[in-house]
Motif scaffolding. Structure first.
Motif, PDB file in Angstrom:
ATOM      1  N   ARG A  91      24.138  68.923  63.688  1.00 24.23           N
ATOM      2  CA  ARG A  91      24.226  70.366  63.475  1.00 24.23           C
ATOM      3  C   ARG A  91      23.839  71.111  64.744  1.00 24.23           C
ATOM      4  O   ARG A  91      23.157  70.579  65.603  1.00 24.23           O
ATOM      5  CB  ARG A  91      23.293  70.793  62.341  1.00 24.23           C
ATOM      6  CG  ARG A  91      23.533  70.046  61.041  1.00 24.23           C
ATOM      7  CD  ARG A  91      24.840  70.482  60.405  1.00 24.23           C
ATOM      8  NE  ARG A  91      25.030  69.719  59.190  1.00 24.23           N
ATOM      9  CZ  ARG A  91      26.200  69.323  58.759  1.00 24.23           C
ATOM     10  NH1 ARG A  91      27.278  69.580  59.414  1.00 24.23           N
ATOM     11  NH2 ARG A  91      26.295  68.651  57.637  1.00 24.23           N
ATOM     12  N   ASP A  92      24.221  72.378  64.808  1.00 23.16           N
ATOM     13  CA  ASP A  92      23.886  73.182  65.980  1.00 23.16           C
ATOM     14  C   ASP A  92      22.790  74.205  65.701  1.00 23.16           C
ATOM     15  O   ASP A  92      22.507  75.055  66.531  1.00 23.16           O
ATOM     16  CB  ASP A  92      25.127  73.872  66.532  1.00 23.16           C
ATOM     17  CG  ASP A  92      25.769  74.823  65.527  1.00 23.16           C
ATOM     18  OD1 ASP A  92      25.297  74.906  64.379  1.00 23.16           O
ATOM     19  OD2 ASP A  92      26.740  75.488  65.902  1.00 23.16           O
ATOM     20  N   CYS A  93      22.188  74.146  64.514  1.00 23.20           N
ATOM     21  CA  CYS A  93      21.088  75.054  64.209  1.00 23.20           C
ATOM     22  C   CYS A  93      20.182  74.413  63.162  1.00 23.20           C
ATOM     23  O   CYS A  93      20.558  73.437  62.515  1.00 23.20           O
ATOM     24  CB  CYS A  93      21.603  76.400  63.724  1.00 23.20           C
ATOM     25  SG  CYS A  93      22.516  76.342  62.176  1.00 23.20           S
ATOM     26  N   ARG A  94      18.984  74.971  63.044  1.00 24.88           N
ATOM     27  CA  ARG A  94      18.057  74.536  61.997  1.00 24.88           C
ATOM     28  C   ARG A  94      17.093  75.664  61.680  1.00 24.88           C
ATOM     29  O   ARG A  94      16.872  76.551  62.497  1.00 24.88           O
ATOM     30  CB  ARG A  94      17.330  73.265  62.371  1.00 24.88           C
ATOM     31  CG  ARG A  94      16.175  73.396  63.285  1.00 24.88           C
ATOM     32  CD  ARG A  94      15.477  72.024  63.430  1.00 24.88           C
ATOM     33  NE  ARG A  94      14.188  72.133  63.988  1.00 24.88           N
ATOM     34  CZ  ARG A  94      13.919  72.266  65.271  1.00 24.88           C
ATOM     35  NH1 ARG A  94      14.897  72.292  66.141  1.00 24.88           N
ATOM     36  NH2 ARG A  94      12.687  72.368  65.693  1.00 24.88           N
ATOM     37  N   ALA A  95      16.529  75.620  60.498  1.00 26.82           N
ATOM     38  CA  ALA A  95      15.607  76.652  60.043  1.00 26.82           C
ATOM     39  C   ALA A  95      14.200  76.084  59.955  1.00 26.82           C
ATOM     40  O   ALA A  95      14.004  74.979  59.458  1.00 26.82           O
ATOM     41  CB  ALA A  95      16.041  77.175  58.677  1.00 26.82           C
ATOM     42  N   GLY A 123      14.055  81.228  61.587  1.00 27.84           N
ATOM     43  CA  GLY A 123      13.217  81.078  60.414  1.00 27.84           C
ATOM     44  C   GLY A 123      12.331  82.280  60.206  1.00 27.84           C
ATOM     45  O   GLY A 123      12.263  83.179  61.042  1.00 27.84           O
ATOM     46  N   GLU A 124      11.680  82.260  59.091  1.00 25.98           N
ATOM     47  CA  GLU A 124      10.746  83.315  58.742  1.00 25.98           C
ATOM     48  C   GLU A 124       9.828  82.760  57.672  1.00 25.98           C
ATOM     49  O   GLU A 124      10.171  81.818  56.960  1.00 25.98           O
ATOM     50  CB  GLU A 124      11.484  84.549  58.235  1.00 25.98           C
ATOM     51  CG  GLU A 124      10.561  85.682  57.933  1.00 25.98           C
ATOM     52  CD  GLU A 124      11.241  87.033  58.046  1.00 25.98           C
ATOM     53  OE1 GLU A 124      10.547  88.014  57.765  1.00 25.98           O
ATOM     54  OE2 GLU A 124      12.405  87.100  58.409  1.00 25.98           O
ATOM     55  N   ALA A 125       8.684  83.376  57.563  1.00 28.00           N
ATOM     56  CA  ALA A 125       7.697  82.908  56.599  1.00 28.00           C
ATOM     57  C   ALA A 125       8.149  83.172  55.166  1.00 28.00           C
ATOM     58  O   ALA A 125       8.637  84.252  54.859  1.00 28.00           O
ATOM     59  CB  ALA A 125       6.353  83.585  56.849  1.00 28.00           C
ATOM     60  N   GLY A 126       7.974  82.155  54.337  1.00 23.74           N
ATOM     61  CA  GLY A 126       8.106  82.218  52.898  1.00 23.74           C
ATOM     62  C   GLY A 126       9.011  83.237  52.269  1.00 23.74           C
ATOM     63  O   GLY A 126      10.213  83.271  52.506  1.00 23.74           O
TER      64      GLY A 126
END
Length: 136
Positions: free
Chosen positions: A3-7, A51-54
């Motif tokens: 893949r080219d991205c991840r969270a 990404g971001e928190a919860g």
């Protein structure tokens, strides 16, 4: 999965800035278009990290993670002994989101609510957020 991205998805208030740290660390270091000698690369380097928190992330991009055609590997970060009054709620959401990505949901027959599951993720649990468990 290639893949080219991840969270990066922390479920602890103390780790809320962790996605930004990982973004800067990886995307600045690996996001260049040349190698160490200055030669142009022939393929993209690095990957997009977001990404971001919860809970705030759940209301912005989780639909893409659960239902989108782009499969995004997710890294969930949870804490066993959290701080604050909403720790138990965050921990339940941590578990539920990871399960939903893995197992999916038929949406009760409604294709707009259907989640296919079988999405790659990992769940990392820390005892607590402090210098010993996370690093200083």
């Amino acid at each position: 999965y290639e893949r080219d991205c991840r969270a990066v998805l922390p479920y602890a208030r103390a780790l809320s800035l962790f996605p930004r740290y990982v973004q800067q660390l990886e995307m600045e270091s690996n996001g260049k278009g040349v190698d160490v000698e200055g030669n142009a690369l022939t393929e993209p380097a690095g990957e997009v990290v977001f990404g971001e928190a919860g809970t705030p992330g759940q209301h912005s991009f989780y639909q893409l993670l659960h239902q989108g055609l782009r499969v995004v590997p997710c890294e969930f970060l949870g804490v066993c002994q959290g701080d604050g009054e909403n720790h138990d709620e965050l921990f339940r959401n941590f578990c539920a989101q990871a399960d939903a990505l893995a197992l999916g949901d038929d949406g009760g027959g409604d294709n707009h609510r259907r989640c296919p599951g079988d999405r790659p993720s990992l769940s990392l649990m820390l005892d607590r957020v402090d210098a010993f468990h996370v690093g200083a």
